[in-house]
Enzyme design. Structure first.
Site, PDB file in Angstrom:
ATOM      1  N   THR A 125     -15.281  -1.572  -1.791  1.00 14.89           N
ATOM      2  CA  THR A 125     -15.182  -2.226  -0.492  1.00 14.89           C
ATOM      3  C   THR A 125     -15.842  -1.406   0.615  1.00 14.89           C
ATOM      4  O   THR A 125     -15.889  -0.174   0.526  1.00 14.89           O
ATOM      5  CB  THR A 125     -13.683  -2.439  -0.142  1.00 14.89           C
ATOM      6  OG1 THR A 125     -13.554  -2.794   1.227  1.00 14.89           O
ATOM      7  CG2 THR A 125     -12.868  -1.174  -0.357  1.00 14.89           C
ATOM      8  N   ASP A 126     -16.286  -2.090   1.648  1.00 15.17           N
ATOM      9  CA  ASP A 126     -16.860  -1.371   2.798  1.00 15.17           C
ATOM     10  C   ASP A 126     -15.800  -0.554   3.532  1.00 15.17           C
ATOM     11  O   ASP A 126     -16.122   0.341   4.323  1.00 15.17           O
ATOM     12  CB  ASP A 126     -17.571  -2.341   3.756  1.00 15.17           C
ATOM     13  CG  ASP A 126     -16.662  -3.408   4.366  1.00 15.17           C
ATOM     14  OD1 ASP A 126     -15.468  -3.471   3.997  1.00 15.17           O
ATOM     15  OD2 ASP A 126     -17.149  -4.184   5.210  1.00 15.17           O
ATOM     16  N   GLU A 127     -14.504  -0.866   3.274  1.00 12.86           N
ATOM     17  CA  GLU A 127     -13.444  -0.148   3.993  1.00 12.86           C
ATOM     18  C   GLU A 127     -13.399   1.338   3.639  1.00 12.86           C
ATOM     19  O   GLU A 127     -12.799   2.121   4.377  1.00 12.86           O
ATOM     20  CB  GLU A 127     -12.080  -0.798   3.722  1.00 12.86           C
ATOM     21  CG  GLU A 127     -12.027  -2.226   4.211  1.00 12.86           C
ATOM     22  CD  GLU A 127     -10.623  -2.754   4.440  1.00 12.86           C
ATOM     23  OE1 GLU A 127      -9.668  -1.973   4.421  1.00 12.86           O
ATOM     24  OE2 GLU A 127     -10.506  -3.976   4.639  1.00 12.86           O
ATOM     25  N   TYR A 150      -4.735   1.502   1.361  1.00 12.10           N
ATOM     26  CA  TYR A 150      -5.595   0.687   0.487  1.00 12.10           C
ATOM     27  C   TYR A 150      -6.983   1.296   0.367  1.00 12.10           C
ATOM     28  O   TYR A 150      -7.473   1.544  -0.740  1.00 12.10           O
ATOM     29  CB  TYR A 150      -5.693  -0.751   1.029  1.00 12.10           C
ATOM     30  CG  TYR A 150      -6.877  -1.521   0.464  1.00 12.10           C
ATOM     31  CD1 TYR A 150      -6.896  -1.925  -0.862  1.00 12.10           C
ATOM     32  CD2 TYR A 150      -7.996  -1.815   1.265  1.00 12.10           C
ATOM     33  CE1 TYR A 150      -7.990  -2.602  -1.393  1.00 12.10           C
ATOM     34  CE2 TYR A 150      -9.083  -2.497   0.752  1.00 12.10           C
ATOM     35  CZ  TYR A 150      -9.085  -2.885  -0.578  1.00 12.10           C
ATOM     36  OH  TYR A 150     -10.166  -3.547  -1.102  1.00 12.10           O
ATOM     37  N   LYS A 154      -9.056   3.020  -2.839  1.00 13.63           N
ATOM     38  CA  LYS A 154     -10.361   2.528  -3.322  1.00 13.63           C
ATOM     39  C   LYS A 154     -11.395   3.653  -3.272  1.00 13.63           C
ATOM     40  O   LYS A 154     -12.239   3.791  -4.158  1.00 13.63           O
ATOM     41  CB  LYS A 154     -10.842   1.334  -2.480  1.00 13.63           C
ATOM     42  CG  LYS A 154     -10.009   0.069  -2.613  1.00 13.63           C
ATOM     43  CD  LYS A 154     -10.053  -0.549  -3.999  1.00 13.63           C
ATOM     44  CE  LYS A 154     -11.387  -1.194  -4.323  1.00 13.63           C
ATOM     45  NZ  LYS A 154     -11.362  -1.877  -5.647  1.00 13.63           N
TER      46      LYS A 154
HETATM   47  P1  NAD Z   1      -6.850 -10.201  -5.413  1.00 14.75           P
HETATM   48  O1  NAD Z   1      -5.686  -9.470  -4.856  1.00 14.75           O
HETATM   49  O2  NAD Z   1      -7.051 -11.626  -5.078  1.00 14.75           O
HETATM   50  O3  NAD Z   1      -6.836 -10.102  -7.011  1.00 14.75           O
HETATM   51  C1  NAD Z   1      -6.552  -8.921  -7.700  1.00 14.75           C
HETATM   52  C2  NAD Z   1      -6.386  -9.266  -9.183  1.00 14.75           C
HETATM   53  O4  NAD Z   1      -6.168  -8.043  -9.911  1.00 14.75           O
HETATM   54  C3  NAD Z   1      -5.190 -10.174  -9.479  1.00 14.75           C
HETATM   55  O5  NAD Z   1      -5.544 -11.144 -10.427  1.00 14.75           O
HETATM   56  C4  NAD Z   1      -4.161  -9.218 -10.055  1.00 14.75           C
HETATM   57  O6  NAD Z   1      -3.235  -9.837 -10.943  1.00 14.75           O
HETATM   58  C5  NAD Z   1      -5.060  -8.223 -10.774  1.00 14.75           C
HETATM   59  N1  NAD Z   1      -4.427  -6.908 -10.980  1.00 14.75           N
HETATM   60  C6  NAD Z   1      -3.771  -6.159 -10.046  1.00 14.75           C
HETATM   61  N2  NAD Z   1      -3.328  -5.028 -10.613  1.00 14.75           N
HETATM   62  C7  NAD Z   1      -3.736  -5.047 -11.911  1.00 14.75           C
HETATM   63  C8  NAD Z   1      -3.613  -4.142 -12.987  1.00 14.75           C
HETATM   64  N3  NAD Z   1      -2.952  -2.979 -12.855  1.00 14.75           N
HETATM   65  N4  NAD Z   1      -4.163  -4.459 -14.166  1.00 14.75           N
HETATM   66  C9  NAD Z   1      -4.823  -5.635 -14.335  1.00 14.75           C
HETATM   67  N5  NAD Z   1      -4.960  -6.540 -13.349  1.00 14.75           N
HETATM   68  C10 NAD Z   1      -4.427  -6.236 -12.155  1.00 14.75           C
HETATM   69  O7  NAD Z   1      -8.113  -9.333  -4.998  1.00 14.75           O
HETATM   70  P2  NAD Z   1      -9.589  -9.816  -4.575  1.00 14.75           P
HETATM   71  O8  NAD Z   1      -9.606 -10.127  -3.134  1.00 14.75           O
HETATM   72  O9  NAD Z   1     -10.059 -10.814  -5.570  1.00 14.75           O
HETATM   73  O10 NAD Z   1     -10.388  -8.430  -4.769  1.00 14.75           O
HETATM   74  C11 NAD Z   1     -10.954  -8.093  -6.043  1.00 14.75           C
HETATM   75  C12 NAD Z   1     -11.613  -6.742  -5.930  1.00 14.75           C
HETATM   76  O11 NAD Z   1     -12.635  -6.778  -4.942  1.00 14.75           O
HETATM   77  C13 NAD Z   1     -10.669  -5.614  -5.504  1.00 14.75           C
HETATM   78  O12 NAD Z   1     -11.013  -4.450  -6.232  1.00 14.75           O
HETATM   79  C14 NAD Z   1     -10.960  -5.417  -4.023  1.00 14.75           C
HETATM   80  O13 NAD Z   1     -10.707  -4.096  -3.633  1.00 14.75           O
HETATM   81  C15 NAD Z   1     -12.431  -5.758  -3.978  1.00 14.75           C
HETATM   82  N6  NAD Z   1     -12.936  -6.284  -2.692  1.00 14.75           N
HETATM   83  C16 NAD Z   1     -12.315  -7.337  -2.089  1.00 14.75           C
HETATM   84  C17 NAD Z   1     -12.853  -7.864  -0.919  1.00 14.75           C
HETATM   85  C18 NAD Z   1     -12.211  -9.056  -0.225  1.00 14.75           C
HETATM   86  O14 NAD Z   1     -12.664  -9.423   0.868  1.00 14.75           O
HETATM   87  N7  NAD Z   1     -11.209  -9.695  -0.791  1.00 14.75           N
HETATM   88  C19 NAD Z   1     -14.012  -7.302  -0.353  1.00 14.75           C
HETATM   89  C20 NAD Z   1     -14.602  -6.208  -0.995  1.00 14.75           C
HETATM   90  C21 NAD Z   1     -14.065  -5.724  -2.169  1.00 14.75           C
HETATM   91  O1  DAU Z   2     -13.776  -5.410   4.194  1.00 16.14           O
HETATM   92  C1  DAU Z   2     -13.403  -5.705   2.877  1.00 16.14           C
HETATM   93  C2  DAU Z   2     -11.897  -5.871   2.799  1.00 16.14           C
HETATM   94  O2  DAU Z   2     -11.598  -7.100   3.455  1.00 16.14           O
HETATM   95  C3  DAU Z   2     -11.369  -5.867   1.377  1.00 16.14           C
HETATM   96  O3  DAU Z   2     -11.594  -4.609   0.783  1.00 16.14           O
HETATM   97  C4  DAU Z   2      -9.869  -6.183   1.341  1.00 16.14           C
HETATM   98  O4  DAU Z   2      -9.428  -6.300   0.005  1.00 16.14           O
HETATM   99  C5  DAU Z   2      -9.647  -7.508   2.064  1.00 16.14           C
HETATM  100  O5  DAU Z   2      -8.260  -7.783   2.123  1.00 16.14           O
HETATM  101  C6  DAU Z   2     -10.233  -7.461   3.460  1.00 16.14           C
HETATM  102  O6  DAU Z   2      -9.496  -6.514   4.288  1.00 16.14           O
HETATM  103  P1  DAU Z   2      -9.121  -6.854   5.811  1.00 16.14           P
HETATM  104  O7  DAU Z   2      -7.958  -6.029   6.187  1.00 16.14           O
HETATM  105  O8  DAU Z   2     -10.335  -6.791   6.675  1.00 16.14           O
HETATM  106  O9  DAU Z   2      -8.723  -8.402   5.634  1.00 16.14           O
HETATM  107  P2  DAU Z   2      -7.532  -9.282   6.272  1.00 16.14           P
HETATM  108  O10 DAU Z   2      -7.816 -10.689   5.921  1.00 16.14           O
HETATM  109  O11 DAU Z   2      -6.193  -8.741   5.925  1.00 16.14           O
HETATM  110  O12 DAU Z   2      -7.750  -9.065   7.832  1.00 16.14           O
HETATM  111  C7  DAU Z   2      -8.972  -9.429   8.452  1.00 16.14           C
HETATM  112  C8  DAU Z   2      -8.848  -9.100   9.926  1.00 16.14           C
HETATM  113  O13 DAU Z   2      -7.897  -9.986  10.523  1.00 16.14           O
HETATM  114  C9  DAU Z   2      -8.335  -7.699  10.204  1.00 16.14           C
HETATM  115  O14 DAU Z   2      -8.974  -7.195  11.368  1.00 16.14           O
HETATM  116  C10 DAU Z   2      -6.844  -7.888  10.470  1.00 16.14           C
HETATM  117  C11 DAU Z   2      -6.796  -9.271  11.094  1.00 16.14           C
HETATM  118  N1  DAU Z   2      -5.576 -10.061  10.821  1.00 16.14           N
HETATM  119  C12 DAU Z   2      -5.195 -10.209   9.524  1.00 16.14           C
HETATM  120  C13 DAU Z   2      -4.077 -10.953   9.211  1.00 16.14           C
HETATM  121  C14 DAU Z   2      -3.616 -11.116   7.774  1.00 16.14           C
HETATM  122  C15 DAU Z   2      -4.896 -10.665  11.872  1.00 16.14           C
HETATM  123  O15 DAU Z   2      -5.263 -10.536  13.040  1.00 16.14           O
HETATM  124  N2  DAU Z   2      -3.786 -11.405  11.562  1.00 16.14           N
HETATM  125  C16 DAU Z   2      -3.332 -11.559  10.275  1.00 16.14           C
HETATM  126  O16 DAU Z   2      -2.284 -12.235  10.063  1.00 16.14           O
END
Ligand code: NAD
Ligand code: DAU
Length: 340
Positions: A125-127, A150, A154
């Site tokens: 992730t970019d985070e 988190y 990562k």
């Molecule tokens: P998500 O929370 O929707 O899904 C996570 C999945 O991993 C679920 O199916 C869960 O059951 C499984 N899981 C959790 N722990 C596990 C374990 N110990 N063993 C096997 N499976 C397990 O997450 P997502 O949003 O789909 O993100 C997927 C990946 O992409 C993550 O690694 C996250 O850090 C990365 N990522 C997410 C975003 C985003 O915007 N959502 C952006 C950049 C990177």
């Molecule tokens: O940047 C990549 C990341 O993006 C991934 O690595 C993470 O897995 C994914 O969850 C996401 O992280 P963020 O924290 O950026 O996403 P979230 O949707 O939780 O929040 C997006 C923005 O909105 C953040 O600035 C917090 C704000 N927010 C979020 C929630 C849930 C609110 O203002 N209100 C809310 O209720």
């Protein structure tokens, strides 16, 4: 190509599996997922019965499970999506984040190295880069400075992947992507939470003043990038992916209110997230140059389609929000759920 996908029942992993099976006739997939609260087999209902897909219930931190799976199959590649993914949850309890994101990655790396896996993608992730001020972008050279439990977990996983490549020549690449949006996202994250609240005429909780900036990318564009990294990425390299769509949270909120047709009085300003990163923005020149990848989905259209998806998948949302999805898992997987 036989691919081991971990975390394939989540938001991005399930999109990767659906997309991969549709886009590549030679792709076969085994999906290892622990089915945490975020893992939902319903996300893959569209490919149920596909002979090129197999589900395996299990934990990436469970050494015997992972080793057993790798011993029984000859995988051409491994893509690690499995993670605890929600920043707010990590602020409440970082334990599961360290356990899955750090220990799980270490166990998976060891098992893959032992099995002689030749392509491994760590989905990051970019985070991990921390927070930007009002200017600049993250490049692959930006030093890691994670701010939440988190992102720290990562970043720790990324460091392990880097070290396994450096020390053992393990053929891993790392991808780092900005905020994904699209169908099947668990409704705890900003977009699906706000969309589903607005459908129900509920308020939407904006943290702080809503001035934090995120870069939004459609989940399909991210999955195309991961596939490019898997097939064409150079071992040891990092590739950034972004959507080139920076928006403040307040801009996103106003857009959603207008598109869904709800009054702006539904905005509720709430206490800020502790340590809230101000701004993320991605420079994805390297992915463009070396992987011939660039984002394709236009944000406004992607957002409209996403809203429409949630509108037409009210049952999916209702099952999650009511907690009934646990029963669905029990029905689908019976006693095997207890192994997770
Ligand atoms: P998500 O929370 O929707 O899904 C996570 C999945 O991993 C679920 O199916 C869960 O059951 C499984 N899981 C959790 N722990 C596990 C374990 N110990 N063993 C096997 N499976 C397990 O997450 P997502 O949003 O789909 O993100 C997927 C990946 O992409 C993550 O690694 C996250 O850090 C990365 N990522 C997410 C975003 C985003 O915007 N959502 C952006 C950049 C990177
Ligand atoms: O940047 C990549 C990341 O993006 C991934 O690595 C993470 O897995 C994914 O969850 C996401 O992280 P963020 O924290 O950026 O996403 P979230 O949707 O939780 O929040 C997006 C923005 O909105 C953040 O600035 C917090 C704000 N927010 C979020 C929630 C849930 C609110 O203002 N209100 C809310 O209720």
């Amino acid at each position: 190509m036989l691919i081991l996908v971990t975390g394939g029942c989540g938001f991005i992993g399930s999109e990767f599996i659906r997309w991969q099976l549709a886009a590549n006739a030679d792709a076969r997939i085994v999906n290892l997922d622990k089915l945490t609260y975020a893992g939902n087999p319903e996300n893959l209902a569209a490919i149920a019965g596909n002979s090129r897909y197999e589900f395996q219930l299990g934990d990436i931190a469970d050494r015997s499970c992972v080793e057993g799976l790798l011993a029984c199959n000859t995988f051409d590649g491994v893509v690690n999506f499995a993670a605890e993914s929600h920043v707010d949850r990590s602020l409440l309890d970082s334990g599961p984040f360290v356990q899955t994101n750090v220990i799980g990655t270490q166990v998976l790396l060891d098992a893959c190295r032992q099995a002689g896996i030749r392509r491994y993608v760590q989905v990051s992730t970019d985070e991990v880069y921390g927070s930007l001020g009002s200017t600049g972008k993250f490049t692959e050279e930006t030093p890691l400075a994670p701010n939440s439990p988190y992102s720290a977990s990562k970043a720790a996983a990324d460091m392990l992947v880097r070290a396994y490549h450096h020390s053992f020549g393990f053929p891993a690449v790392i991808t780092r992507c900005s905020n994904n949006y699209g169908p099947y996202q668990f409704p705890e994250k900003l977009l699906p939470l706000f969309i589903t609240n607005l459908f129900a005429d509920l308020q939407v909780p904006v943290y702080g003043a809503g001035t934090n900036v995120r870069d939004w990318i459609h989940v399909t564009d991210h999955c195309r990038g991961i596939d490019a990294a898997l097939r064409r990425g150079k071992p040891g390299e990092v590739y950034n992916f972004g959507g080139l769509t920076e928006k403040t949270n307040l801009e996103i909120t106003h857009l959603l209110l207008d598109l869904i047709g709800k009054p702006h009085s539904l905005i509720r300003y709430v206490a800020d997230r502790p340590g809230h990163d101000l701004r993320y923005a991605i420079d994805c020149t390297k992915a463009k140059r070396e992987l011939s990848w660039q984002p394709e989905v236009v944000f406004e259209q992607g957002l409209r389609d996403t809203i429409e998806w949630y509108r037409t998948h009210g049952d999916w949302v209702a099952r999650i929000k009511s907690g009934a999805y646990r029963d669905y898992y029990q029905q689908q997987y019976g006693g095997r759920l207890n192994q997770a």
